[in-house]
Scaffold this active site. Structure first.
Site, PDB file in Angstrom:
ATOM      1  CE1 TYR A  48      -3.225  -2.844   0.193  1.00 14.55           C
ATOM      2  CE2 TYR A  48      -3.660  -2.288   2.491  1.00 14.55           C
ATOM      3  CZ  TYR A  48      -3.924  -3.069   1.383  1.00 14.55           C
ATOM      4  OH  TYR A  48      -4.871  -4.055   1.435  1.00 14.55           O
ATOM      5  CB  SER A  49       1.112   4.341  -0.335  1.00 16.10           C
ATOM      6  OG  SER A  49      -0.163   4.787  -0.753  1.00 16.10           O
TER       7      SER A  49
END
Length: 351
Positions: free
Chosen positions: A61-62
């Site tokens: 995630y990111s």
């Protein structure tokens, strides 16, 4: 807040889990959301105050920023909450920067621990299937992480039924740490998990975490037949999960969902989440929000109980067709079905 036993483990987790895919918002994840550190702090505060005791993130995630934000927000109160993260997706361009090899799993676990600013991960999940790494190698690496105290429980996500059963079989045969849970996509719009994954959870004693329970916002009530969706939607921003196989049926489901919600004086999102919490084997539903208003609304689902009539209306409009061999079993094996079988077949037999 209600709590449920997490599969066959000794853990009890809240029926709502806080999802953090919006934290950071870099790269492709900007389509999902871009929650800043301070905004994340406020959302975590609100979730903990509401009684949520599980936060779910992932290394991808990111590109690790979500984990970093979770680590910063939880500093000084780590023991108040369970933290789940995942590994498998690419974290670089090298030939060993993805997958479920011993090399990648152990390296990524240690990187997640650093980003999360913690000495252990409560639930470490393999994020997706890896058909090129022997399952025994993956499971032995996870077992080593458990015995090293870096991981307390292990789970999987996005496995097919045969893949999950093979993993459980290898773990049992070799005395390795066993998956306690699976994280799956499951909504009124997408009920494929009912064919294999939900029955396996019942039969094998697995907890079930549900990701994207509002189908990427499709079940929020903001997408209606012949009406454009909101300009801030992740679908219009290019995020293509989940796929919509039958758009007309989706809109039929949304119409009934909106009607049920309106009659109860709640939001369609709350009704959709509450429906999931009635489904067999579901332990917790992962909620994530772009805004504080969305988060507050989603939290309300924990206290919403749908009536038998409301559940019947939602069942009628969303029930999936029986695939083979299930239609044949419903026709010829109804006299000797067990609880796992009936989690799928009972509504069809009753009809």
């Amino acid at each position: 807040m209600r709590y449920r036993q997490f599969g066959a483990s000794g853990l009890r987790v809240s029926v709502l889990t806080m999802g953090t895919m919006t934290f950071g918002g870099t790269g492709g994840f900007a389509s999902v959301g871009s929650t800043s550190l301070e905004e994340a702090r406020g959302q975590v505060d609100r979730c903990l105050e509401a009684g949520i005791n599980l936060i779910d993130t992932a290394n991808v995630y990111s590109d690790g920023l979500s984990e970093e934000i979770v680590g910063q927000v939880l500093e000084g109160r780590r023991d108040e909450v369970l933290v789940a993260t995942k590994a498998r997706m690419p974290m670089g361009d090298g030939p060993n920067d993805a997958g479920l090899s011993r090399h990648h799993l152990i390296r990524e676990c240690e990187a997640s621990l650093r980003r999360l600013r913690t000495d252990r991960i409560d639930l470490y999940q393999v994020h997706e299937w890896d058909g090129q790494t022997p399952l025994s190698e993956t499971l032995e690496a996870l077992d080593d992480l458990v015995h090293a105290g870096k991981v307390r429980y292990v789970g999987c996500s996005n496995y097919a039924g045969w893949q999950l059963m093979k993993a459980l079989g290898i773990a049992e045969r070799r005395g390795l740490a066993r998956f306690v849970s699976q994280q799956i996509h499951y909504t009124l719009q997408a009920r494929e998990a009912e064919y294999e994954l939900v029955p396996i959870a019942i039969d094998q004693g697995l907890g079930v975490l549900v990701w994207s329970p509002l189908a990427g916002g499709l079940l929020s009530g903001k997408y209606r037949r012949d009406q454009p969706g909101p300009e801030t939607s992740r679908l219009l921003a290019g995020w293509d999960e989940p796929p919509v196989r039958d758009q007309d049926k989706l809109y039929d489901i949304v119409e009934v969902l909106v009607a049920v919600a309106t009659d109860r004086g709640v939001s369609p999102a709350q009704a959709a989440l509450a429906w999931l919490l009635t489904r067999p084997a579901v332990t917790s539903v992962i909620i994530g929000a772009r805004t504080n208003e969305q988060l507050a609304d989603n939290l309300g689902a924990a206290d919403l109980s749908l009536t038998a009539d409301e559940l019947a209306r939602l069942e009628e409009v969303s029930r999936p067709p029986l695939l083979y061999p299930y239609w044949h079993q419903a026709k010829t094996a109804a006299d000797r079905l067990g609880p796992a079988d009936l989690s799928l077949l009972d509504p069809y037999l009753a009809g």
